[in-house]
Design an enzyme around this catalytic site. Structure first.
Site, PDB file in Angstrom:
ATOM      1  N   PHE A  51       0.861  -1.185   0.000  1.00 50.23           N
ATOM      2  CA  PHE A  51       0.000   0.000   0.000  1.00 50.23           C
ATOM      3  C   PHE A  51       0.894   1.231   0.000  1.00 50.23           C
ATOM      4  O   PHE A  51       1.751   1.379   0.870  1.00 50.23           O
ATOM      5  CB  PHE A  51      -0.934   0.041   1.217  1.00 50.23           C
ATOM      6  CG  PHE A  51      -1.867   1.212   1.168  1.00 50.23           C
ATOM      7  CD1 PHE A  51      -3.006   1.177   0.376  1.00 50.23           C
ATOM      8  CD2 PHE A  51      -1.582   2.374   1.870  1.00 50.23           C
ATOM      9  CE1 PHE A  51      -3.856   2.287   0.294  1.00 50.23           C
ATOM     10  CE2 PHE A  51      -2.424   3.485   1.782  1.00 50.23           C
ATOM     11  CZ  PHE A  51      -3.567   3.431   1.002  1.00 50.23           C
ATOM     12  N   ASP A  91       9.415   2.430   1.691  1.00 51.36           N
ATOM     13  CA  ASP A  91       8.261   3.191   2.166  1.00 51.36           C
ATOM     14  C   ASP A  91       8.142   2.970   3.678  1.00 51.36           C
ATOM     15  O   ASP A  91       7.733   1.900   4.125  1.00 51.36           O
ATOM     16  CB  ASP A  91       6.995   2.711   1.435  1.00 51.36           C
ATOM     17  CG  ASP A  91       5.739   3.467   1.882  1.00 51.36           C
ATOM     18  OD1 ASP A  91       5.732   4.024   3.002  1.00 51.36           O
ATOM     19  OD2 ASP A  91       4.750   3.478   1.125  1.00 51.36           O
ATOM     20  N   LYS A 129       2.800   9.334   8.398  1.00 53.13           N
ATOM     21  CA  LYS A 129       2.080   8.955   9.625  1.00 53.13           C
ATOM     22  C   LYS A 129       2.684   9.413  10.966  1.00 53.13           C
ATOM     23  O   LYS A 129       2.311  10.458  11.465  1.00 53.13           O
ATOM     24  CB  LYS A 129       1.826   7.444   9.620  1.00 53.13           C
ATOM     25  CG  LYS A 129       0.877   7.026   8.476  1.00 53.13           C
ATOM     26  CD  LYS A 129       0.302   5.653   8.673  1.00 53.13           C
ATOM     27  CE  LYS A 129      -0.854   5.378   7.737  1.00 53.13           C
ATOM     28  NZ  LYS A 129      -0.509   4.791   6.444  1.00 53.13           N
TER      29      LYS A 129
HETATM   30  C1  LIG Z   1      -0.781   5.067   5.003  1.00 57.49           C
HETATM   31  C2  LIG Z   1       0.276   4.683   4.040  1.00 57.49           C
HETATM   32  C3  LIG Z   1       0.530   5.428   2.876  1.00 57.49           C
HETATM   33  C4  LIG Z   1      -0.346   6.598   2.463  1.00 57.49           C
HETATM   34  O1  LIG Z   1      -0.269   7.640   3.356  1.00 57.49           O
HETATM   35  P1  LIG Z   1      -1.388   8.807   3.309  1.00 57.49           P
HETATM   36  O2  LIG Z   1      -0.899   9.795   4.313  1.00 57.49           O
HETATM   37  O3  LIG Z   1      -2.682   8.162   3.670  1.00 57.49           O
HETATM   38  O4  LIG Z   1      -1.402   9.336   1.938  1.00 57.49           O
HETATM   39  C5  LIG Z   1       1.604   5.080   2.092  1.00 57.49           C
HETATM   40  N1  LIG Z   1       2.377   4.038   2.408  1.00 57.49           N
HETATM   41  C6  LIG Z   1       2.170   3.283   3.501  1.00 57.49           C
HETATM   42  C7  LIG Z   1       3.095   2.154   3.820  1.00 57.49           C
HETATM   43  C8  LIG Z   1       1.104   3.573   4.349  1.00 57.49           C
HETATM   44  O5  LIG Z   1       0.867   2.805   5.422  1.00 57.49           O
END
Ligand SMILES: *Cc1c(COP(=O)(O)O)cnc(C)c1O
Length: 403
Positions: free
Chosen positions: A149, A234, A263
């Site tokens: 994701f 990521d 986050k």
């Molecule tokens: C939540 C998440 C995203 C997206 O972040 P947003 O602030 O919702 O755009 C991208 N990568 C990972 C691994 C995530 O958990």
């Protein structure tokens, strides 16, 4: 309950100026509760009911709700300077970029530079542009893993290895390929002369809390280095002490070329970042990328306060210690088959016949916020400041719900 029915309830209707329809474009589905206040690991709904928050707004509020140090930093910055545009520098963003770079250097990633943005998706969009400029025309493809994701904007969605999420928006942008997570041969099969970068999560968060093996990440890095391909991590969910180290990649001892964050870095203030090693970062030149809100003094004041509090508390150690207690207690519950993840990013796999969404609903009724990350896994990601008593209380609610 539909969103419409939720906003028909009296209190919600008062806030909604008497309208009985959902004021939001319904992309999130019906909400379960309306909250109005938080403190540490606790939340209170509009009807005064107390909840324990073992989700932290999806691994965001790592230092707890209404953390007084973060609140003070934001309030003071709001009264000093909020925003000036990137025609000018501001002291707060500069200090935050320096400190983030120092954390990355301490994590073994080398000297780098930072681009601030407002979310995880935006950080990944910046990474996509970095990869494309690095590779050049004809070598623009990014490879990511199935089950990953990376965000909801169009580029980040294309990077997300979940074909079902692409379907309503076809045709997706060109230049994205996927491999099986954890399978080196599958990755190798995607690597041709069109590939500029590989992006992976150290633990697939939204994918069900699925950790990558250290040996896999090390082998991916080696493969990328041999082929001159960028290795991008990521860290949006795993970064900022969540997994028991400052950054998830540290568990594998790898040195990514670029890393994305969001986050946990703002404790709820919308802020994200792309870090890239200096030699890689230099492919982006003035005019190549930007954002009006890149590095506002307000958002980066939260980042500075988070870094300083996480250092003061030794937050990685807290995640290790409290994570181990939570994991052991969860594994002792008969309906939990096993627990994946590390630190305070945990996924509890339920035994067959128990549905995660039913556990989520029953837990919520009993005052515990968790999340059904897939059909049979519940995700637990409480604030890193969670106490022993709160862990005991949450586990006893789960024990009751699962009985
Ligand atoms: C939540 C998440 C995203 C997206 O972040 P947003 O602030 O919702 O755009 C991208 N990568 C990972 C691994 C995530 O958990």
């Amino acid at each position: 309950m539909t969103s419409h029915q939720f906003y028909e309830t009296q209190k919600a209707k008062d806030i909604n100026h008497g309208h009985d329809y959902c004021p939001f474009i319904p992309v999130f589905g019906p909400p379960a509760v309306m909250f109005e206040r938080g403190e540490g690991t606790q939340l209170w709904s509009i009807d005064g009911k107390r909840y324990l928050d073992f989700l932290s707004g999806i691994a965001v509020v790592s230092l707890g709700h209404a953390n007084p140090v973060i609140a003070q930093a934001i309030a003071q910055q709001a009264q000093t300077l909020v925003h000036v545009s990137n025609f000018f520098a501001n002291t707060v963003a500069t200090e935050a970029a320096v400190q983030l770079s120092e954390l990355m250097r301490d994590a073994g990633a080398g000297d780098g530079q930072v681009f601030f943005c407002n979310s995880g998706a935006e950080a990944n969009e910046a990474a996509i542009k970095l990869a494309r400029k690095f590779g050049g025309r004809g070598r623009h493809v990014m490879v990511s893993a199935y089950g990953s994701f990376h965000g909801r904007t169009l580029g980040a969605l294309a990077l997300t290895g979940q074909p079902a999420k692409h379907e309503p928006f076809q045709p997706m942008p060109d230049g994205f390929k996927y491999c099986e997570f954890g399978d080196l041969a599958s990755l190798e099969a995607t690597l041709d002369s069109s590939v500029s970068a590989v992006m992976l999560e150290p633990i697939q968060g939204e994918g069900g809390v699925v950790p990558a093996e250290a040996s896999y990440l090390q082998a991916v890095q080696k493969l990328c280095n041999e082929r001159g391909i960028l290795f991008i991590i990521d860290e949006v969910q795993t970064g900022f002490c969540r997994t028991g180290k400052w950054f998830g990649f540290e568990h594998a001892g790898v040195q990514p070329d670029a890393v994305t964050f969001a986050k946990g870095m703002g404790n709820g203030m919308p802020v994200g970042a792309l870090w890239a090693r200096k030699d890689v970062a230099s492919v982006l030149q003035p005019g190549d990328h930007g954002s009006t809100y890149s590095g506002t003094a307000l958002a980066t004041s939260a980042v500075l306060a988070v870094i300083s509090e996480m250092k003061r508390l030794n937050a990685p150690e807290m995640a290790v210690r409290q994570g181990a207690k939570l994991k052991v207690a969860l594994e002792a519950l008969p309906s939990i088959d096993h627990v994946r993840g590390s630190g305070l990013l945990l996924g509890a796999q339920l035994v067959p016949g128990i549905e995660a969404k039913d556990v989520y609903t029953a837990a919520l009724e009993n005052g515990l916020v968790i999340n059904a990350v897939n059909a049979n896994t519940i995700r637990l990601a409480p604030p890193l400041t969670v106490s022993d008593a709160e862990i005991e209380e949450a586990v006893s609610i789960l024990a009751k719900v699962l009985a």
